[in-house]
Write a protein that holds these residues in place. Structure first.
Motif, mmCIF file in Angstrom:
data_model
loop_
_atom_site.group_PDB
_atom_site.id
_atom_site.type_symbol
_atom_site.label_atom_id
_atom_site.label_comp_id
_atom_site.label_asym_id
_atom_site.label_seq_id
_atom_site.Cartn_x
_atom_site.Cartn_y
_atom_site.Cartn_z
ATOM 1 N N VAL A 1 0.862 -1.187 0.000
ATOM 2 C CA VAL A 1 0.000 0.000 0.000
ATOM 3 C C VAL A 1 0.898 1.236 0.000
ATOM 4 O O VAL A 1 1.896 1.296 0.727
ATOM 5 N N ALA B 1 0.571 5.151 0.853
ATOM 6 C CA ALA B 1 -0.269 6.253 1.370
ATOM 7 C C ALA B 1 0.476 7.544 1.053
ATOM 8 O O ALA B 1 0.577 7.944 -0.100
ATOM 9 N N GLY B 2 1.074 8.187 2.070
ATOM 10 C CA GLY B 2 1.835 9.415 1.805
ATOM 11 C C GLY B 2 3.182 9.140 1.145
ATOM 12 O O GLY B 2 3.770 10.019 0.511
ATOM 13 N N GLY B 3 3.688 7.927 1.322
ATOM 14 C CA GLY B 3 4.964 7.545 0.714
ATOM 15 C C GLY B 3 6.196 8.058 1.448
ATOM 16 O O GLY B 3 7.320 7.844 1.003
ATOM 17 N N THR B 4 6.018 8.710 2.593
ATOM 18 C CA THR B 4 7.175 9.338 3.247
ATOM 19 C C THR B 4 8.092 8.321 3.924
ATOM 20 O O THR B 4 9.245 8.639 4.219
ATOM 21 N N ASP B 5 7.607 7.124 4.152
ATOM 22 C CA ASP B 5 8.485 6.012 4.551
ATOM 23 C C ASP B 5 8.765 5.126 3.341
ATOM 24 O O ASP B 5 9.912 4.755 3.077
ATOM 25 N N LEU B 6 7.703 4.805 2.626
ATOM 26 C CA LEU B 6 7.813 3.838 1.536
ATOM 27 C C LEU B 6 8.767 4.300 0.431
ATOM 28 O O LEU B 6 9.622 3.531 -0.023
ATOM 29 N N GLY C 1 7.785 14.822 11.176
ATOM 30 C CA GLY C 1 8.486 15.509 10.089
ATOM 31 C C GLY C 1 8.297 17.021 10.060
ATOM 32 O O GLY C 1 8.112 17.675 11.082
ATOM 33 N N THR D 1 0.594 9.999 6.844
ATOM 34 C CA THR D 1 -0.657 9.584 7.480
ATOM 35 C C THR D 1 -0.345 8.847 8.786
ATOM 36 O O THR D 1 0.752 8.288 8.942
ATOM 37 N N GLY E 1 0.077 5.139 7.890
ATOM 38 C CA GLY E 1 1.424 4.833 7.373
ATOM 39 C C GLY E 1 2.430 4.795 8.506
ATOM 40 O O GLY E 1 3.308 3.936 8.559
ATOM 41 N N ASN E 2 2.299 5.713 9.447
ATOM 42 C CA ASN E 2 3.171 5.762 10.623
ATOM 43 C C ASN E 2 3.048 4.455 11.419
ATOM 44 O O ASN E 2 4.046 3.865 11.838
ATOM 45 N N CYS F 1 1.757 1.445 10.213
ATOM 46 C CA CYS F 1 2.099 0.245 9.438
ATOM 47 C C CYS F 1 3.574 0.181 9.056
ATOM 48 O O CYS F 1 4.073 -0.885 8.701
ATOM 49 N N ASP G 1 5.791 8.290 16.040
ATOM 50 C CA ASP G 1 5.260 9.279 16.979
ATOM 51 C C ASP G 1 3.766 9.174 17.262
ATOM 52 O O ASP G 1 3.339 9.408 18.393
ATOM 53 N N ILE H 1 -5.705 -1.111 5.895
ATOM 54 C CA ILE H 1 -6.430 -0.371 6.938
ATOM 55 C C ILE H 1 -7.192 0.752 6.246
ATOM 56 O O ILE H 1 -6.598 1.549 5.500
ATOM 57 N N ARG I 1 7.644 13.433 23.471
ATOM 58 C CA ARG I 1 8.787 12.617 23.033
ATOM 59 C C ARG I 1 10.071 13.323 23.418
ATOM 60 O O ARG I 1 10.091 14.552 23.577
HETATM 61 C C1 FAD Z 1 12.112 13.839 6.562
HETATM 62 C C2 FAD Z 1 11.277 12.855 7.327
HETATM 63 C C3 FAD Z 1 10.949 13.131 8.640
HETATM 64 C C4 FAD Z 1 10.185 12.226 9.372
HETATM 65 N N1 FAD Z 1 9.888 12.536 10.677
HETATM 66 C C5 FAD Z 1 9.175 11.661 11.421
HETATM 67 C C6 FAD Z 1 8.863 11.947 12.791
HETATM 68 O O1 FAD Z 1 9.197 12.998 13.323
HETATM 69 N N2 FAD Z 1 8.155 11.011 13.479
HETATM 70 C C7 FAD Z 1 7.737 9.835 12.934
HETATM 71 O O2 FAD Z 1 7.106 9.021 13.621
HETATM 72 N N3 FAD Z 1 8.017 9.540 11.623
HETATM 73 C C8 FAD Z 1 8.720 10.411 10.874
HETATM 74 N N4 FAD Z 1 8.995 10.125 9.558
HETATM 75 C C9 FAD Z 1 8.513 8.870 8.973
HETATM 76 C C10 FAD Z 1 7.191 8.999 8.166
HETATM 77 O O3 FAD Z 1 6.993 10.308 7.692
HETATM 78 C C11 FAD Z 1 5.967 8.591 9.013
HETATM 79 O O4 FAD Z 1 6.131 7.290 9.515
HETATM 80 C C12 FAD Z 1 4.647 8.718 8.229
HETATM 81 O O5 FAD Z 1 3.562 8.815 9.135
HETATM 82 C C13 FAD Z 1 4.390 7.591 7.252
HETATM 83 O O6 FAD Z 1 3.122 7.818 6.653
HETATM 84 P P1 FAD Z 1 2.918 7.668 5.044
HETATM 85 O O7 FAD Z 1 1.471 7.901 4.802
HETATM 86 O O8 FAD Z 1 3.858 8.531 4.321
HETATM 87 O O9 FAD Z 1 3.270 6.130 4.871
HETATM 88 P P2 FAD Z 1 3.810 5.353 3.574
HETATM 89 O O10 FAD Z 1 5.240 5.655 3.365
HETATM 90 O O11 FAD Z 1 2.902 5.548 2.432
HETATM 91 O O12 FAD Z 1 3.642 3.859 4.108
HETATM 92 C C14 FAD Z 1 4.377 3.371 5.212
HETATM 93 C C15 FAD Z 1 4.077 1.882 5.412
HETATM 94 O O13 FAD Z 1 2.727 1.683 5.772
HETATM 95 C C16 FAD Z 1 2.043 0.853 4.832
HETATM 96 N N5 FAD Z 1 0.697 1.420 4.708
HETATM 97 C C17 FAD Z 1 0.378 2.710 4.477
HETATM 98 N N6 FAD Z 1 -0.954 2.877 4.490
HETATM 99 C C18 FAD Z 1 -1.498 1.662 4.718
HETATM 100 C C19 FAD Z 1 -2.842 1.190 4.825
HETATM 101 N N7 FAD Z 1 -3.887 2.021 4.691
HETATM 102 N N8 FAD Z 1 -3.049 -0.132 5.089
HETATM 103 C C20 FAD Z 1 -1.989 -0.969 5.234
HETATM 104 N N9 FAD Z 1 -0.696 -0.585 5.129
HETATM 105 C C21 FAD Z 1 -0.447 0.715 4.881
HETATM 106 C C22 FAD Z 1 2.865 0.953 3.555
HETATM 107 O O14 FAD Z 1 2.693 -0.175 2.720
HETATM 108 C C23 FAD Z 1 4.273 1.059 4.116
HETATM 109 O O15 FAD Z 1 4.745 -0.211 4.465
HETATM 110 C C24 FAD Z 1 9.743 11.022 8.783
HETATM 111 C C25 FAD Z 1 10.074 10.742 7.447
HETATM 112 C C26 FAD Z 1 10.814 11.648 6.710
HETATM 113 C C27 FAD Z 1 11.150 11.337 5.276
#
Ligand code: FAD
Length: 286
Positions: free
Chosen positions: A25, A27-32, A97, A106, A109-110, A112, A119, A162, A180
């Motif tokens: 999946v 979502a925002g892609g910030t981890d993926l 972030g 999202t 995403g945080n 999963c 956080d 989810i 934190r």
């Molecule tokens: C510069 C930077 C700073 C950051 N700072 C922080 C911080 O301060 N604190 C922190 O906790 N994190 C931080 N992060 C990490 C990240 O931004 C968070 O974990 C964010 O919430 C991930 O959400 P996303 O929607 O981008 O997830 P994605 O990257 O899209 O997905 C993350 C994972 O979740 C899975 N997933 C997503 N949505 C679903 C769904 N609906 N059902 C099942 N699986 C799903 C995906 O397959 C993947 O494995 C940071 C990242 C960056 C690049």
């Protein structure tokens, strides 16, 4: 690698279930995308869930709140009703972030991504949040604390997505808070974190509490002993000391360059005390 952007959750679950190899999946892609560009993963299919209407909004329901899984964290902070009811959850989500990350990331995403330092997760666990899951076998609801099973691992089965996070309607005289520790002021990963949610009864006595700790174990820890330490009290010094001791006893942190075992253990107790004091005040306690 294929990319799909379905319009329904059923379609998303179907695509994830039938793909041979790795289907993820997006979502925002910030981890993926960081993991993808770093060569850590080579998925066969990415299923972008941001175009699914049932996942795009925060709604108030009779039971509380429903946060669609594609809602960016910034939108949680812009929702006045959600912020008023669950300030700790919203603060935790908004700590993730920078502004740029906030516009994409999202809480699902945080969750999963399954980092013990995520956080939003201790705050969601303390709040008693649930995950609404859709998969090839239908729908199920699981407690947020049961989603992550270890670093990078979740209990979601192949094809499961989810769809939303639900938060209960807080009972009267409730408050939550998340804190934190990071070595700089922002843009860092929690070295230790704590989420506390509590409800007061008559005369400011705590009648219900949930305490969760982050980055001190392989998953976010729900610590019932810490909650028991403050239930029945007015959060006096003795109750706070017992809360800190219960948190310290529950910690199983790693030792790394960001924090030693001793440091993480002690700070877990300190943050839990401080978060409890904020939650108590928000609940209307003295
Ligand atoms: C510069 C930077 C700073 C950051 N700072 C922080 C911080 O301060 N604190 C922190 O906790 N994190 C931080 N992060 C990490 C990240 O931004 C968070 O974990 C964010 O919430 C991930 O959400 P996303 O929607 O981008 O997830 P994605 O990257 O899209 O997905 C993350 C994972 O979740 C899975 N997933 C997503 N949505 C679903 C769904 N609906 N059902 C099942 N699986 C799903 C995906 O397959 C993947 O494995 C940071 C990242 C960056 C690049």
């Amino acid at each position: 690698m294929r990319y799909a952007a379905p319009k329904t959750i059923k379609e998303a679950a179907g695509l994830l279930a039938k793909t041979k190899g790795q289907a993820l999946v997006l979502a925002g892609g910030t981890d993926l995308l960081v993991r993808l560009k770093g060569g850590m993963i080579e998925p066969d299919l990415l299923v972008d869930v941001k175009r699914i209407p049932s996942m795009q909004s925060v709604t108030r329901t009779a039971a509380g709140f429903r946060i669609g899984a594609a809602v960016p964290c910034v939108a949680m902070g812009e929702n006045a009703a959600l912020k008023k009811a669950w300030p700790g959850v919203v603060e935790a989500a908004n700590l993730i972030g920078s502004d740029q990350i906030q516009g994409r990331c999202t809480v699902v995403g945080n969750l999963c991504n399954a980092s013990p330092a995520a956080d939003s997760v201790p705050a969601l666990v303390a709040a008693g949040a649930k995950a609404a899951v859709v998969g090839p076998k239908g729908r199920r609801t699981i407690a947020v604390e049961d989603v992550v099973t270890g670093p990078g691992k979740t209990s979601l089965k192949k094809g499961e997505v989810i769809e939303a996070i639900t938060l209960p309607k807080p009972p009267p005289k409730s408050g939550d808070a998340y804190l934190r520790f990071i070595p700089r002021t922002e843009m860092d990963i929690a070295v230790v974190s704590a989420g506390v949610c509590l409800t007061l009864g008559p005369k400011g006595v705590i009648k219900k509490a949930r305490v969760a700790l982050g980055a001190v174990g392989p998953t976010v820890l729900l610590v019932p002993d810490a909650a028991d330490a403050i239930v029945g009290s007015k959060l006096d010094d003795a109750a706070l000391a017992n809360l800190a001791a219960a948190c310290e006893a529950a910690c199983k942190p790693i030792d790394d360059k960001r924090g030693t075992i001793e440091f993480r253990t002690e700070v877990a107790g300190v943050l839990a005390r401080r978060a409890a004091a904020i939650a108590y005040q928000r609940a209307g306690g003295a």
